[in-house]
Enzyme design. Sequence first.
Site, PDB file in Angstrom:
ATOM      1  CB  SER A 121      -0.912   0.030   1.230  1.00  0.00           C
ATOM      2  OG  SER A 121      -1.788  -1.066   1.234  1.00  0.00           O
TER       3      SER A 121
HETATM    4  N1  SAH Z   1      -0.927  -4.672   4.084  1.00  0.00           N
HETATM    5  C1  SAH Z   1      -0.313  -4.984   2.814  1.00  0.00           C
HETATM    6  C2  SAH Z   1      -1.244  -4.611   1.677  1.00  0.00           C
HETATM    7  C3  SAH Z   1      -1.249  -5.668   0.626  1.00  0.00           C
HETATM    8  S1  SAH Z   1      -2.499  -5.489  -0.602  1.00  0.00           S
HETATM    9  C4  SAH Z   1       1.030  -4.317   2.665  1.00  0.00           C
HETATM   10  O1  SAH Z   1       1.302  -3.336   3.359  1.00  0.00           O
HETATM   11  O2  SAH Z   1       1.821  -4.779   1.855  1.00  0.00           O
HETATM   12  C5  SAH Z   1      -3.838  -6.421   0.084  1.00  0.00           C
HETATM   13  C6  SAH Z   1      -3.552  -7.847   0.460  1.00  0.00           C
HETATM   14  O3  SAH Z   1      -4.801  -8.440   0.859  1.00  0.00           O
HETATM   15  C7  SAH Z   1      -3.021  -8.709  -0.669  1.00  0.00           C
HETATM   16  O4  SAH Z   1      -1.822  -9.313  -0.248  1.00  0.00           O
HETATM   17  C8  SAH Z   1      -4.127  -9.733  -0.913  1.00  0.00           C
HETATM   18  O5  SAH Z   1      -3.641 -11.014  -1.317  1.00  0.00           O
HETATM   19  C9  SAH Z   1      -4.788  -9.795   0.447  1.00  0.00           C
HETATM   20  N2  SAH Z   1      -6.166 -10.287   0.452  1.00  0.00           N
HETATM   21  C10 SAH Z   1      -7.146 -10.103  -0.484  1.00  0.00           C
HETATM   22  N3  SAH Z   1      -8.287 -10.719  -0.109  1.00  0.00           N
HETATM   23  C11 SAH Z   1      -8.035 -11.307   1.098  1.00  0.00           C
HETATM   24  C12 SAH Z   1      -8.811 -12.114   1.996  1.00  0.00           C
HETATM   25  N4  SAH Z   1     -10.081 -12.441   1.750  1.00  0.00           N
HETATM   26  N5  SAH Z   1      -8.220 -12.542   3.136  1.00  0.00           N
HETATM   27  C13 SAH Z   1      -6.929 -12.233   3.422  1.00  0.00           C
HETATM   28  N6  SAH Z   1      -6.139 -11.491   2.601  1.00  0.00           N
HETATM   29  C14 SAH Z   1      -6.678 -11.043   1.456  1.00  0.00           C
END
Ligand code: SAH
Length: 213
Positions: free
Chosen positions: A64
């Site tokens: 993010s």
């Molecule tokens: N907090 C992370 C943001 C990653 S983007 C960072 O700082 O890097 C969002 C993430 O949510 C992705 O890795 C995606 O695979 C995950 N995601 C999407 N749907 C999800 C679900 N139902 N349960 C858990 N994770 C999920």
Amino acid sequence: MKDTFKHQGMRNQLVKTLIDKGIKDVDVLKAIQKIPRHYFMDSSFESFAYQDKAFPIAAEQTISQPYTVAFQSELLGVKPNDKILEIGTGSGYQTAVLIEMKAKVYTIERQQELFKKTKDFLPQIGYNPRYMSFGDGYKGIKEFAPYDGIIVTAGAPYIPKELLVQLKIGGKLVIPVGVEEQEMTVLTRTSELDFEKRKYGSFRFVPMLKKKN
Ligand code: SAH
């Protein structure tokens, strides 16, 4: 992995940018000042690590944007020893910010590749979540509930009931809600059955998906 004076200088600059954009929580700013964000990205993208931008990581996901991480962390209002559930571990950067803020972090990721990578990586750089799970964030993690705060880092098409149930009274769910675009939404549990809802503007996240992958 090296954290040089140059990296630290770029981080100071990033913190200034976040202050200019309205971030006030000193603990959030300190965490961002301290954490080498470039460690969370592929080394060939190192020079982009301190721009206020989201960036691709593995499995078509993104780390993010620093402003979004800061804004969500500020909305969560983390206090030392708070028990926080994070949905969407991704690169682990948001996880590290919460740990720097002295939260006990429980985190879920649905992409196996990212889950494995981040589970190995975070302890290597000194960040130890209480629990990391490969699973479906729509379900939360019942075993460790209730939580002082729950943060969703993917775009949720609706507010999952199961997450509301896992909040303490007084606890907050910070969740971007929407499909094309998401409205940053905070739900505070004011009693067993009541929740107060506030909205904080639009953002763009990768989608919160069902089932594991
Ligand atoms: N907090 C992370 C943001 C990653 S983007 C960072 O700082 O890097 C969002 C993430 O949510 C992705 O890795 C995606 O695979 C995950 N995601 C999407 N749907 C999800 C679900 N139902 N349960 C858990 N994770 C999920």
